[in-house]
Write a protein that holds these residues in place. Structure first.
Motif, short mmCIF file in Angstrom:
data_model
loop_
_atom_site.label_atom_id
_atom_site.label_comp_id
_atom_site.label_asym_id
_atom_site.label_seq_id
_atom_site.Cartn_x
_atom_site.Cartn_y
_atom_site.Cartn_z
N PHE A 123 -13.05 37.29 53.00
CA PHE A 123 -13.17 37.65 51.59
C PHE A 123 -13.10 39.17 51.43
CE2 PHE A 123 -15.78 38.87 47.91
CZ PHE A 123 -15.06 38.25 46.91
N ALA A 124 -13.81 39.90 52.28
CA ALA A 124 -13.82 41.36 52.21
C ALA A 124 -12.41 41.91 52.44
CB ALA A 124 -14.79 41.94 53.23
N LEU A 125 -11.69 41.34 53.39
CA LEU A 125 -10.32 41.79 53.65
C LEU A 125 -9.42 41.49 52.46
CD1 LEU A 125 -8.19 42.96 55.56
CD2 LEU A 125 -7.91 40.66 56.52
N ALA A 126 -9.53 40.28 51.92
CA ALA A 126 -8.72 39.90 50.75
C ALA A 126 -9.03 40.79 49.56
CB ALA A 126 -8.95 38.43 50.40
N LEU A 127 -10.30 41.05 49.33
CA LEU A 127 -10.70 41.93 48.23
C LEU A 127 -10.20 43.34 48.45
CD1 LEU A 127 -12.17 41.83 45.54
CD2 LEU A 127 -14.28 42.37 46.76
N GLY A 128 -10.26 43.81 49.69
CA GLY A 128 -9.74 45.14 50.01
C GLY A 128 -8.25 45.25 49.73
N ILE A 129 -7.50 44.21 50.09
CA ILE A 129 -6.06 44.18 49.80
C ILE A 129 -5.83 44.24 48.29
CG2 ILE A 129 -3.99 42.72 49.87
CD1 ILE A 129 -5.02 41.72 52.63
N ALA A 130 -6.60 43.46 47.54
CA ALA A 130 -6.45 43.44 46.08
C ALA A 130 -6.80 44.80 45.47
CB ALA A 130 -7.33 42.34 45.47
N ILE A 131 -7.82 45.45 45.98
CA ILE A 131 -8.23 46.76 45.46
C ILE A 131 -7.16 47.81 45.75
CG2 ILE A 131 -9.89 48.64 45.78
CD1 ILE A 131 -12.04 46.37 46.14
N VAL A 132 -6.66 47.83 46.98
CA VAL A 132 -5.59 48.77 47.31
C VAL A 132 -4.37 48.51 46.43
CG1 VAL A 132 -3.94 49.45 49.10
CG2 VAL A 132 -6.36 49.23 49.67
N GLY A 133 -4.04 47.23 46.25
CA GLY A 133 -2.91 46.86 45.41
C GLY A 133 -3.11 47.28 43.97
N GLN A 134 -4.31 47.11 43.46
CA GLN A 134 -4.58 47.46 42.06
C GLN A 134 -4.51 48.98 41.85
OE1 GLN A 134 -4.51 46.88 38.59
NE2 GLN A 134 -5.37 44.96 39.32
N LEU A 157 -2.78 51.14 43.72
CA LEU A 157 -1.36 51.49 43.85
C LEU A 157 -0.60 51.08 42.60
CD1 LEU A 157 0.95 52.58 45.62
CD2 LEU A 157 1.18 50.26 46.55
N TYR A 158 -0.91 49.89 42.09
CA TYR A 158 -0.25 49.40 40.88
C TYR A 158 -0.47 50.35 39.71
CZ TYR A 158 0.49 46.68 36.67
OH TYR A 158 0.91 46.28 35.44
N GLN A 159 -1.72 50.72 39.44
CA GLN A 159 -2.03 51.55 38.28
C GLN A 159 -1.39 52.93 38.40
OE1 GLN A 159 -3.35 50.44 35.52
NE2 GLN A 159 -3.84 48.45 36.36
N VAL A 160 -1.47 53.52 39.58
CA VAL A 160 -0.90 54.86 39.77
C VAL A 160 0.62 54.82 39.62
CG1 VAL A 160 -0.53 56.72 41.45
CG2 VAL A 160 -2.81 55.72 41.18
N THR A 161 1.27 53.84 40.23
CA THR A 161 2.72 53.80 40.15
C THR A 161 3.20 53.35 38.77
OG1 THR A 161 2.75 51.60 41.19
CG2 THR A 161 3.12 53.51 42.62
N GLN A 162 2.45 52.46 38.12
CA GLN A 162 2.81 52.04 36.77
C GLN A 162 2.75 53.24 35.82
OE1 GLN A 162 4.49 49.96 34.90
NE2 GLN A 162 3.19 48.15 34.93
N LYS A 163 1.75 54.08 36.00
CA LYS A 163 1.59 55.28 35.16
C LYS A 163 2.75 56.25 35.36
CE LYS A 163 -0.88 58.47 32.82
NZ LYS A 163 -1.01 58.43 31.38
#
Length: 145
Positions: A5-16, A18-24
């Motif tokens: 769960f911690a690994l999956a959540l970490g992946i989601a956090i990194v993705g989010q 990266l998503y917000q910065v690149t979307q901006k």
């Protein structure tokens, strides 16, 4: 907390993040629909190597047969999220508050939906968390001092 769960959540956090910065940083003149199509084409190509990490347990047709109407709902939500953030940033949304504002509202809605449709318990700490979300929304949307 389970390691998976911690690994999956970490992946989601990194993705989010990266998503917000690149979307901006999507070029302001880029056509929004062409940008969305490019996002999905590149995402599809980047998804293919993941079969090495998550191999099919049966045939491709069997795996496709296990998909249901939820695919349409997720696809629609992806389009709405992508387009919504792209337009919000183009309308002047700040990197430091746009996501937090949307996540706070989504958190409140998820508590309600979880309670109504999935019989999830409402606890005092969850209500306190919602109160903090509302406080955050107020702090993020009030005029600068």
């Amino acid at each position: 907390m389970k390691t998976t769960f911690a690994l999956a959540l970490g992946i989601a956090i990194v993705g989010q993040v990266l998503y917000q910065v690149t979307q901006k940083t999507v070029h302001a003149e880029a056509h929004p629909v062409l940008a969305l199509i490019a996002f999905y084409l590149v995402a599809a190509v980047l998804s293919l190597p993941l079969f090495f990490l998550f191999p099919l347990q049966g045939s491709l047709s069997g795996g496709i047969g296990q998909l249901n109407a939820s695919v349409l709902g997720v696809a629609l939500s992806i389009v709405l999220i992508e387009l919504g953030f792209l337009l919000a940033y183009r309308a002047g949304g700040s990197l430091s508050s746009t996501y937090v504002l949307s996540a706070s509202v989504v958190t409140c809605v998820m508590l309600l939906l979880g309670t109504l449709f999935f019989k999830e318990a409402v606890t005092a700490s969850k209500l306190a968390g919602i109160g903090l979300c509302f406080a955050g929304i107020w702090l993020l949307t009030r005029p600068a001092a």
